[in-house]
Design a protein around this motif. Structure first.
Motif, PDB file in Angstrom:
ATOM      1  N   ILE A  28     -23.090  28.012  28.300  1.00 50.03           N
ATOM      2  CA  ILE A  28     -23.151  29.103  27.313  1.00 50.03           C
ATOM      3  C   ILE A  28     -23.875  28.646  26.047  1.00 50.03           C
ATOM      4  N   GLY A  29     -23.655  27.400  25.627  1.00 47.33           N
ATOM      5  CA  GLY A  29     -24.333  26.880  24.427  1.00 47.33           C
ATOM      6  C   GLY A  29     -25.834  26.740  24.641  1.00 47.33           C
ATOM      7  N   GLY A  30     -26.231  26.102  25.747  1.00 49.59           N
ATOM      8  CA  GLY A  30     -27.656  25.853  26.005  1.00 49.59           C
ATOM      9  C   GLY A  30     -28.433  27.151  26.178  1.00 49.59           C
ATOM     10  N   LEU A  47     -33.033  22.405  31.108  1.00 49.54           N
ATOM     11  CA  LEU A  47     -32.770  21.541  32.260  1.00 49.54           C
ATOM     12  C   LEU A  47     -31.303  21.647  32.644  1.00 49.54           C
ATOM     13  N   GLU A  48     -31.035  22.002  33.876  1.00 46.84           N
ATOM     14  CA  GLU A  48     -29.647  22.192  34.306  1.00 46.84           C
ATOM     15  C   GLU A  48     -29.420  21.416  35.599  1.00 46.84           C
ATOM     16  N   GLN A  49     -28.357  20.608  35.594  1.00 46.24           N
ATOM     17  CA  GLN A  49     -28.097  19.747  36.764  1.00 46.24           C
ATOM     18  C   GLN A  49     -27.665  20.531  38.002  1.00 46.24           C
ATOM     19  N   SER A  50     -26.979  21.668  37.804  1.00 46.03           N
ATOM     20  CA  SER A  50     -26.432  22.366  38.968  1.00 46.03           C
ATOM     21  C   SER A  50     -27.468  23.338  39.532  1.00 46.03           C
ATOM     22  N   GLY A  57     -15.822  29.847  36.670  1.00 42.67           N
ATOM     23  CA  GLY A  57     -15.112  30.162  35.440  1.00 42.67           C
ATOM     24  C   GLY A  57     -14.316  31.426  35.592  1.00 42.67           C
ATOM     25  N   ALA A  58     -13.297  31.514  34.771  1.00 42.67           N
ATOM     26  CA  ALA A  58     -12.520  32.738  34.706  1.00 42.67           C
ATOM     27  C   ALA A  58     -12.979  33.451  33.430  1.00 42.67           C
ATOM     28  N   ALA A  59     -12.043  33.988  32.636  1.00 45.29           N
ATOM     29  CA  ALA A  59     -12.495  34.753  31.474  1.00 45.29           C
ATOM     30  C   ALA A  59     -12.561  33.873  30.224  1.00 45.29           C
ATOM     31  N   HIS A 118     -15.583  37.997  31.465  1.00 48.79           N
ATOM     32  CA  HIS A 118     -15.631  37.015  32.552  1.00 48.79           C
ATOM     33  C   HIS A 118     -16.760  36.033  32.247  1.00 48.79           C
ATOM     34  N   ARG A 119     -16.451  34.731  32.345  1.00 49.72           N
ATOM     35  CA  ARG A 119     -17.477  33.737  31.997  1.00 49.72           C
ATOM     36  C   ARG A 119     -18.732  33.896  32.850  1.00 49.72           C
ATOM     37  N   VAL A 120     -18.543  34.245  34.124  1.00 52.31           N
ATOM     38  CA  VAL A 120     -19.703  34.356  35.013  1.00 52.31           C
ATOM     39  C   VAL A 120     -20.605  35.520  34.575  1.00 52.31           C
ATOM     40  N   ARG A 147     -31.197  16.967  36.655  1.00 52.27           N
ATOM     41  CA  ARG A 147     -30.142  16.214  35.968  1.00 52.27           C
ATOM     42  C   ARG A 147     -30.755  15.244  34.955  1.00 52.27           C
ATOM     43  N   VAL A 148     -30.326  15.376  33.722  1.00 51.58           N
ATOM     44  CA  VAL A 148     -30.827  14.486  32.662  1.00 51.58           C
ATOM     45  C   VAL A 148     -30.091  13.152  32.769  1.00 51.58           C
ATOM     46  N   MET A 149     -30.864  12.074  32.837  1.00 48.04           N
ATOM     47  CA  MET A 149     -30.245  10.751  32.944  1.00 48.04           C
ATOM     48  C   MET A 149     -30.258  10.023  31.611  1.00 48.04           C
ATOM     49  N   TYR A 201      -3.682  25.731  34.730  1.00 46.00           N
ATOM     50  CA  TYR A 201      -4.054  26.473  35.934  1.00 46.00           C
ATOM     51  C   TYR A 201      -4.793  27.713  35.467  1.00 46.00           C
ATOM     52  N   ARG A 202      -5.828  28.079  36.178  1.00 50.49           N
ATOM     53  CA  ARG A 202      -6.468  29.362  35.835  1.00 50.49           C
ATOM     54  C   ARG A 202      -6.856  30.090  37.108  1.00 50.49           C
ATOM     55  N   PHE A 203      -6.682  31.401  37.054  1.00 51.37           N
ATOM     56  CA  PHE A 203      -7.013  32.254  38.203  1.00 51.37           C
ATOM     57  C   PHE A 203      -7.065  33.691  37.727  1.00 51.37           C
ATOM     58  N   GLY A 325     -22.435  22.621  20.906  1.00 50.06           N
ATOM     59  CA  GLY A 325     -21.364  22.986  21.840  1.00 50.06           C
ATOM     60  C   GLY A 325     -20.436  21.815  22.155  1.00 50.06           C
ATOM     61  N   ASP A 326     -19.903  21.847  23.378  1.00 50.11           N
ATOM     62  CA  ASP A 326     -18.910  20.844  23.781  1.00 50.11           C
ATOM     63  C   ASP A 326     -19.470  19.419  23.759  1.00 50.11           C
ATOM     64  N   ALA A 327     -20.768  19.257  23.851  1.00 49.41           N
ATOM     65  CA  ALA A 327     -21.351  17.911  23.753  1.00 49.41           C
ATOM     66  C   ALA A 327     -21.057  17.318  22.376  1.00 49.41           C
TER      67      ALA A 327
HETATM   68  P1  FAD Z   1     -20.610  23.892  29.149  1.00 50.18           P
HETATM   69  O1  FAD Z   1     -20.221  25.298  29.341  1.00 50.18           O
HETATM   70  O2  FAD Z   1     -19.727  22.830  29.711  1.00 50.18           O
HETATM   71  O3  FAD Z   1     -22.094  23.720  29.755  1.00 50.18           O
HETATM   72  C1  FAD Z   1     -22.727  22.469  29.929  1.00 50.18           C
HETATM   73  C2  FAD Z   1     -23.822  22.645  30.963  1.00 50.18           C
HETATM   74  O4  FAD Z   1     -24.581  21.430  31.016  1.00 50.18           O
HETATM   75  C3  FAD Z   1     -23.283  22.890  32.378  1.00 50.18           C
HETATM   76  O5  FAD Z   1     -23.988  23.951  32.957  1.00 50.18           O
HETATM   77  C4  FAD Z   1     -23.547  21.570  33.086  1.00 50.18           C
HETATM   78  O6  FAD Z   1     -23.775  21.736  34.479  1.00 50.18           O
HETATM   79  C5  FAD Z   1     -24.800  21.073  32.371  1.00 50.18           C
HETATM   80  N1  FAD Z   1     -24.977  19.604  32.406  1.00 50.18           N
HETATM   81  C6  FAD Z   1     -24.035  18.651  32.198  1.00 50.18           C
HETATM   82  N2  FAD Z   1     -24.578  17.425  32.282  1.00 50.18           N
HETATM   83  C7  FAD Z   1     -25.900  17.609  32.560  1.00 50.18           C
HETATM   84  C8  FAD Z   1     -26.992  16.711  32.779  1.00 50.18           C
HETATM   85  N3  FAD Z   1     -26.828  15.379  32.732  1.00 50.18           N
HETATM   86  N4  FAD Z   1     -28.213  17.230  33.044  1.00 50.18           N
HETATM   87  C9  FAD Z   1     -28.400  18.597  33.076  1.00 50.18           C
HETATM   88  N5  FAD Z   1     -27.392  19.483  32.906  1.00 50.18           N
HETATM   89  C10 FAD Z   1     -26.165  18.994  32.632  1.00 50.18           C
HETATM   90  N6  FAD Z   1     -14.016  28.052  29.343  1.00 50.18           N
HETATM   91  C11 FAD Z   1     -13.038  28.977  29.363  1.00 50.18           C
HETATM   92  O7  FAD Z   1     -12.519  29.313  28.279  1.00 50.18           O
HETATM   93  N7  FAD Z   1     -12.628  29.576  30.528  1.00 50.18           N
HETATM   94  C12 FAD Z   1     -13.200  29.242  31.727  1.00 50.18           C
HETATM   95  O8  FAD Z   1     -12.829  29.787  32.743  1.00 50.18           O
HETATM   96  C13 FAD Z   1     -14.234  28.251  31.739  1.00 50.18           C
HETATM   97  N8  FAD Z   1     -14.822  27.887  32.898  1.00 50.18           N
HETATM   98  C14 FAD Z   1     -15.857  26.987  32.872  1.00 50.18           C
HETATM   99  C15 FAD Z   1     -16.501  26.663  34.078  1.00 50.18           C
HETATM  100  C16 FAD Z   1     -17.571  25.765  34.072  1.00 50.18           C
HETATM  101  C17 FAD Z   1     -18.244  25.416  35.377  1.00 50.18           C
HETATM  102  C18 FAD Z   1     -18.018  25.173  32.856  1.00 50.18           C
HETATM  103  C19 FAD Z   1     -19.208  24.216  32.867  1.00 50.18           C
HETATM  104  C20 FAD Z   1     -17.378  25.488  31.656  1.00 50.18           C
HETATM  105  C21 FAD Z   1     -16.289  26.388  31.659  1.00 50.18           C
HETATM  106  N9  FAD Z   1     -15.619  26.750  30.485  1.00 50.18           N
HETATM  107  C22 FAD Z   1     -14.624  27.681  30.502  1.00 50.18           C
HETATM  108  C23 FAD Z   1     -15.918  26.082  29.215  1.00 50.18           C
HETATM  109  C24 FAD Z   1     -16.732  26.861  28.267  1.00 50.18           C
HETATM  110  O9  FAD Z   1     -17.772  27.548  28.932  1.00 50.18           O
HETATM  111  C25 FAD Z   1     -17.302  25.830  27.288  1.00 50.18           C
HETATM  112  O10 FAD Z   1     -16.241  25.086  26.740  1.00 50.18           O
HETATM  113  C26 FAD Z   1     -17.986  26.462  26.119  1.00 50.18           C
HETATM  114  O11 FAD Z   1     -18.645  27.620  26.485  1.00 50.18           O
HETATM  115  C27 FAD Z   1     -19.002  25.484  25.496  1.00 50.18           C
HETATM  116  O12 FAD Z   1     -20.181  25.556  26.258  1.00 50.18           O
HETATM  117  P2  FAD Z   1     -21.267  24.414  26.393  1.00 50.18           P
HETATM  118  O13 FAD Z   1     -22.533  25.110  26.760  1.00 50.18           O
HETATM  119  O14 FAD Z   1     -21.268  23.513  25.218  1.00 50.18           O
HETATM  120  O15 FAD Z   1     -20.763  23.525  27.613  1.00 50.18           O
END
Ligand code: FAD
Length: 415
Positions: A28-30, A47-50, A57-59, A118-120, A147-149, A201-203, A325-327
């Motif tokens: 979501i951040g990127g 660049l996305e690893q998946s 994700g749920a909501a 919904h996160r998706v 995947r970024v190394m 747990y989430r569902f 973001g979370d990074a």
């Molecule tokens: P993230 O959402 O974690 O995204 C990081 C992205 O970077 C991911 O797509 C990951 O695949 C990619 N990535 C990681 N390492 C590398 C690499 N080396 N090279 C390239 N790409 C890389 N929060 C909730 O509140 N409820 C949920 O149900 C929920 N489900 C989630 C499911 C998933 C699969 C993920 C990844 C996160 C989920 N979150 C959920 C967390 C929430 O989305 C994040 O905490 C928040 O949105 C911050 O987002 P972010 O973009 O900083 O990190």
């Protein structure tokens, strides 16, 4: 700070060229950063690893702060099935109400609605907006299975797992809680991600199912109702998503009682399969209506994930690298601000880089981004930690010291 001279021009009269920006991670951040920065006229590679074939994700909560920014970006959450949160109730495990809040009144104060999405759905729409021909600026180039190394902040080079290198003016580390890019921030090597002591747990279940049973109807009979059932050291949060057709569950409990093994602690895997009997065991002291509701979980889609935390990084930027973001600041979920703070980071970063940003002002711009975001994100992170603590542990929660960090919440008292 002097933002007037730069080296991405050949003469002082010439307009600077747009920047080549590589964003590592398309969560979501990127994706938000890609949209805001493309709207500023820059060239974006994501660049996305998946493979995004099975996005998870749920909501997630879109509190007013995040909601307003998405609307400015051009994303209307209700078009993605987001549900307006109207009321929040906290109940004790045997069903007695502790307090309730009118969220619609708060939304008027905070100018934007509080929604549950919904996160998706959110992720898919952000992906479409980042990469589509529609909208302002050039579409971002999204590379999956990339995947970024490693990153070199001084040279602006990103290295992928196949050895390919990508040269950039700016690298945005948006690779989540287990960030690789963070390792290039000075001091980050000594800062470890750790388990917060709680797991969740989430569902999701069809809302109609809960409504159809007289015993569980109270969890599904009001529109936009967020319900928290609060035990001393465990709680569950139930709220609607996807045009109110689904009920989303986040069941937060001590990791020591979770099925996550101690050797897995800190891995924070989003995919851990949950077991229904374990879930029911964790909440066995709660009223029968709660257990009946939880037993509606479909074990095939039940996930359990450990809630992670991290000490503050000394800085979020180094050379041509910046974290968002979370990074930069992994969030516990107790205030539903993980996605919101990532979106705020993305918007703030883009404000620092208008289309005429000159390269030799990069360092000052990144410092200004950090100055704008660091204190605020850290304070909201702390608020989330405190509000997630066990009931009755420590002094009563005093929300008043956080009132300068308006993020669309009124204060409430969990103590
Ligand atoms: P993230 O959402 O974690 O995204 C990081 C992205 O970077 C991911 O797509 C990951 O695949 C990619 N990535 C990681 N390492 C590398 C690499 N080396 N090279 C390239 N790409 C890389 N929060 C909730 O509140 N409820 C949920 O149900 C929920 N489900 C989630 C499911 C998933 C699969 C993920 C990844 C996160 C989920 N979150 C959920 C967390 C929430 O989305 C994040 O905490 C928040 O949105 C911050 O987002 P972010 O973009 O900083 O990190």
């Amino acid at each position: 700070m002097d933002f007037t001279n730069g080296s991405n021009t050949s003469s002082n009269d010439e307009n600077p060229r747009p920047l080549n920006i590589t964003i590592c991670g398309a969560g979501i951040g990127g994706l938000s950063a890609a949209i805001f920065l493309r709207q500023q006229g820059h060239s974006i590679t994501l660049l996305e690893q998946s493979r995004f074939t099975d996005e998870l994700g749920a909501a997630v909560h879109l509190a007013p702060n995040a909601n307003g920014l998405l609307r400015r970006m051009g994303l209307i959450p209700e078009a993605q099935g987001a549900v307006k949160a109207l009321k929040l109730s906290a109940w004790l495990p045997h069903g007695k109400e502790m307090f309730s809040m009118d969220l619609e009144a708060s939304a008027v104060r905070w100018q934007h609605p509080w929604q549950l999405v919904h996160r998706v759905s959110l992720h898919s729409e952000l992906k479409r907006m980042a990469t589509s021909e529609e909208g302002k600026g050039k579409p971002a180039v999204l590379r999956l299975r990339a995947r970024v190394m490693d990153v070199d902040p001084k040279e602006g080079v990103v290295t992928l797992d196949g050895g390919e290198t990508i040269q950039s003016d700016l690298i945005v580390g948006a690779d989540g809680v287990h960030s690789k890019t963070r390792m290039q921030i000075p001091g980050a090597q000594n800062i470890k991600v750790f388990g917060s002591g709680k797991s969740a747990y989430r569902f999701l279940i069809p809302r109609q199912r809960a409504f159809d049973e007289p015993e569980t109807r109270k969890f599904a009979d009001k529109e936009g109702h967020i319900i928290m059932v609060m035990g001393r050291d465990r709680r569950l949060v139930v709220y609607p998503a996807s045009d109110s057709t689904l009920l989303n569950f986040v069941c937060i409990h001590p990791t020591s009682e979770s099925q996550i093994q101690s050797e897995e602690s800190g891995s924070g895997d989003w995919q851990n399969q949950g077991k229904l009997d374990k879930l029911l065991e964790v909440y066995k002291e709660f009223e029968p209506a709660v257990l009946k509701l939880l037993s509606m979980a479909d074990e095939d889609t039940l996930k359990v994930w450990e809630l992670l935390d991290m000490e503050q990084l000394p800085t979020w930027t180094e050379g041509k690298l910046v974290l968002i973001g979370d990074a930069a600041h992994p969030f516990t979920p107790h205030q539903g601000q993980g996605a919101g703070q990532a979106i705020e980071d993305a918007a703030s970063l883009a404000v620092m880089f208008p289309s005429n940003a000159r390269l030799d002002t990069m360092s000052d711009r990144l410092k200004l981004y950090e100055k704008c975001r660091y204190e605020r994100a850290s304070a909201i992170q702390e608020y989330s930690r405190i509000s997630g603590k066990d009931l009755g542990s420590g002094p009563p929660f005093d929300g008043s010291k956080f009132t300068d960090y308006n993020f669309g919440h009124d204060e409430w008292n969990y103590s």
